[in-house]
Design a protein around this motif. Structure first.
Motif, PDB file in Angstrom:
ATOM      1  N   PRO A  86       9.964   2.368  -2.961  1.00  0.00           N
ATOM      2  CA  PRO A  86       9.825   2.590  -1.521  1.00  0.00           C
ATOM      3  C   PRO A  86       8.437   2.197  -1.051  1.00  0.00           C
ATOM      4  N   ARG A  87       8.343   1.771   0.188  1.00  0.00           N
ATOM      5  CA  ARG A  87       7.045   1.475   0.759  1.00  0.00           C
ATOM      6  C   ARG A  87       6.317   2.787   1.096  1.00  0.00           C
ATOM      7  N   LEU A  88       5.002   2.695   1.191  1.00  0.00           N
ATOM      8  CA  LEU A  88       4.170   3.851   1.506  1.00  0.00           C
ATOM      9  C   LEU A  88       3.606   3.710   2.915  1.00  0.00           C
ATOM     10  N   ALA A  89       3.581   4.817   3.637  1.00  0.00           N
ATOM     11  CA  ALA A  89       2.892   4.879   4.927  1.00  0.00           C
ATOM     12  C   ALA A  89       2.059   6.151   4.950  1.00  0.00           C
ATOM     13  N   VAL A  90       0.955   6.112   5.699  1.00  0.00           N
ATOM     14  CA  VAL A  90       0.033   7.241   5.723  1.00  0.00           C
ATOM     15  C   VAL A  90      -0.256   7.652   7.158  1.00  0.00           C
ATOM     16  N   VAL A  91      -0.155   8.957   7.410  1.00  0.00           N
ATOM     17  CA  VAL A  91      -0.629   9.552   8.664  1.00  0.00           C
ATOM     18  C   VAL A  91      -1.791  10.460   8.297  1.00  0.00           C
ATOM     19  N   PRO A  92      -3.020  10.094   8.652  1.00  0.00           N
ATOM     20  CA  PRO A  92      -4.181  10.857   8.182  1.00  0.00           C
ATOM     21  C   PRO A  92      -4.253  12.251   8.786  1.00  0.00           C
ATOM     22  N   GLY A  93      -4.489  13.240   7.898  1.00  0.00           N
ATOM     23  CA  GLY A  93      -4.606  14.617   8.367  1.00  0.00           C
ATOM     24  C   GLY A  93      -5.715  15.379   7.680  1.00  0.00           C
ATOM     25  N   GLY A  94      -6.525  14.684   6.879  1.00  0.00           N
ATOM     26  CA  GLY A  94      -7.604  15.336   6.145  1.00  0.00           C
ATOM     27  C   GLY A  94      -8.930  15.243   6.879  1.00  0.00           C
ATOM     28  N   SER A  95      -9.977  15.643   6.185  1.00  0.00           N
ATOM     29  CA  SER A  95     -11.303  15.652   6.796  1.00  0.00           C
ATOM     30  C   SER A  95     -11.985  14.297   6.741  1.00  0.00           C
ATOM     31  N   THR A  96     -11.594  13.424   5.786  1.00  0.00           N
ATOM     32  CA  THR A  96     -12.267  12.135   5.641  1.00  0.00           C
ATOM     33  C   THR A  96     -11.290  10.960   5.727  1.00  0.00           C
ATOM     34  N   ASN A  97     -10.161  11.021   5.041  1.00  0.00           N
ATOM     35  CA  ASN A  97      -9.104  10.008   5.143  1.00  0.00           C
ATOM     36  C   ASN A  97      -9.595   8.601   4.789  1.00  0.00           C
ATOM     37  N   VAL A  98     -10.237   8.479   3.633  1.00  0.00           N
ATOM     38  CA  VAL A  98     -10.825   7.201   3.247  1.00  0.00           C
ATOM     39  C   VAL A  98      -9.756   6.127   3.085  1.00  0.00           C
ATOM     40  N   PHE A  99      -8.669   6.445   2.387  1.00  0.00           N
ATOM     41  CA  PHE A  99      -7.644   5.445   2.115  1.00  0.00           C
ATOM     42  C   PHE A  99      -7.052   4.904   3.408  1.00  0.00           C
ATOM     43  N   ALA A 100      -6.676   5.785   4.329  1.00  0.00           N
ATOM     44  CA  ALA A 100      -6.075   5.342   5.585  1.00  0.00           C
ATOM     45  C   ALA A 100      -7.044   4.484   6.389  1.00  0.00           C
ATOM     46  N   ARG A 101      -8.307   4.907   6.454  1.00  0.00           N
ATOM     47  CA  ARG A 101      -9.283   4.166   7.241  1.00  0.00           C
ATOM     48  C   ARG A 101      -9.621   2.823   6.588  1.00  0.00           C
ATOM     49  N   ALA A 102      -9.615   2.784   5.258  1.00  0.00           N
ATOM     50  CA  ALA A 102      -9.863   1.521   4.573  1.00  0.00           C
ATOM     51  C   ALA A 102      -8.754   0.509   4.855  1.00  0.00           C
ATOM     52  N   LEU A 103      -7.565   1.011   5.150  1.00  0.00           N
ATOM     53  CA  LEU A 103      -6.450   0.136   5.513  1.00  0.00           C
ATOM     54  C   LEU A 103      -6.533  -0.326   6.962  1.00  0.00           C
ATOM     55  N   GLY A 104      -7.479   0.245   7.722  1.00  0.00           N
ATOM     56  CA  GLY A 104      -7.627  -0.122   9.122  1.00  0.00           C
ATOM     57  C   GLY A 104      -6.840   0.751  10.073  1.00  0.00           C
ATOM     58  N   LEU A 105      -6.316   1.886   9.583  1.00  0.00           N
ATOM     59  CA  LEU A 105      -5.550   2.784  10.440  1.00  0.00           C
ATOM     60  C   LEU A 105      -6.476   3.672  11.271  1.00  0.00           C
TER      61      LEU A 105
END
Length: 322
Positions: A86-105
């Protein structure tokens, strides 16, 4: 499309009402099953079940980097197979969210949900590389299970800081940048090997790098964020290449002040540099050995002490909606 939404109810920057709104927005566009995690490792177990099923097309992680890490480890439990998994999608909900932001989200959960829905309508995705770490056979860590990480790992000083932060959070402290900075200072003051490191880096076809005090492994850049300010430990690191390593062989007061300043003023063009700094780019595999057990962290999760860890950069491991 059938999707599984893995929701961390303890996500620090979303409320129960916000999560309900996001769930309804996603459910309006797909056949969605939303499950709230109930224990540490639950997100991994849910993603593992999704990876083994034949009817789930997408797994959405709603939470911070820890939730994303668990989901990735569940999806990749049997190894990478981007076309089947399955494909992965991320909705950031943490304090830093490095992975999501590195993806440009976007760092805002509501805006990120809107971006996710737009990407799904446009069938926009990217296949990214991941890092993998495991204890080396023949050491005390032989039984340590292999584990995947999305954006960073560390053996030594920075992992000690992560462990201290986790202890404070267990005591009820809120995860803030001020908390991290306080624990950095305490770790520095109590670091027994700051003038003579115990870590040796070995890689095929090259001389070993010895006496490291600190070793940071990056799968992408930035390494982390202070608020909205990106911090670049390994500016060349990318989801499209192998792993990058940044090491320090000395952590005297003067050296720490210099390298801390370099980190805080780092840019996409230059990270820490100097006589006691080591920077290696695009490594497929290497091993870190330590003369004494040292703390290990992956994606900001403290994993206990290790003497020897082998790291592998696995290119094109997982498809991600962006």
């Amino acid at each position: 499309m059938r999707a599984l939404l893995v929701v961390n109810p303890a996500a620090t920057t979303t409320s129960a009402r916000t999560r309900d709104v996001l769930i309804h927005a996603l459910a309006s566009e797909m056949k969605l099953e939303a499950i709230t995690t109930e224990y540490r490792g639950h997100a991994r177990d849910l993603a593992r079940h999704a990876a083994d099923s034949d009817d789930i097309d997408l797994v959405v992680a709603l939470g911070g980097d820890g939730t994303v890490n668990e989901v990735v480890n569940g999806l990749l439990h049997a190894g990478p197979d981007p076309e089947r998994l399955p494909r992965l999608a991320v909705v950031p909900g943490g304090s830093t969210n490095v992975f999501a932001r590195a993806l440009g989200l976007p760092n805002d959960a509501v805006e990120a949900t809107g971006a996710l829905l737009d990407a799904l309508r446009e069938n926009s995705e990217r296949t990214v590389g991941m890092g993998r770490a495991e204890g080396t056979p023949g050491t005390d860590d032989e039984a340590a299970p292999a584990r995947w990480f999305t954006f960073c790992a560390g053996l030594g000083f920075d992992a000690g800081v992560v462990g201290r932060v986790e202890q404070q959070r267990e005591r009820g402290k809120k995860s803030t940048h001020a908390l991290y900075l306080r624990q950095v200072m305490r770790q520095f003051l109590q670091e027994p090997n700051r003038r003579q490191g115990t870590i040796t880096l070995e890689r095929p076809g090259a001389d070993p790098v010895t006496d490291l005090v600190l070793s940071i492994i990056c799968n992408t850049s930035p390494w982390t964020y202070l608020g909205n300010r990106p911090v670049y430990a390994a500016p060349k690191a990318s989801f499209d290449t192998g792993l990058d390593v940044v090491g320090l062989s000395r952590m005297s007061t003067v050296a720490v002040a210099r390298y801390a300043t370099q980190l805080l003023t780092s840019s996409p063009d230059r990270g820490p540099h100097g006589r006691h700094a080591v920077a290696l780019h695009d490594l497929d595999q290497f091993t870190l050995h330590s003369k004494a057990p040292l703390p290990l962290q992956m994606d900001g999760d403290h994993l206990g002490l290790r003497r020897s860890v082998t790291f592998t950069g696995v290119r094109r491991a997982l498809r991600v909606i962006v």
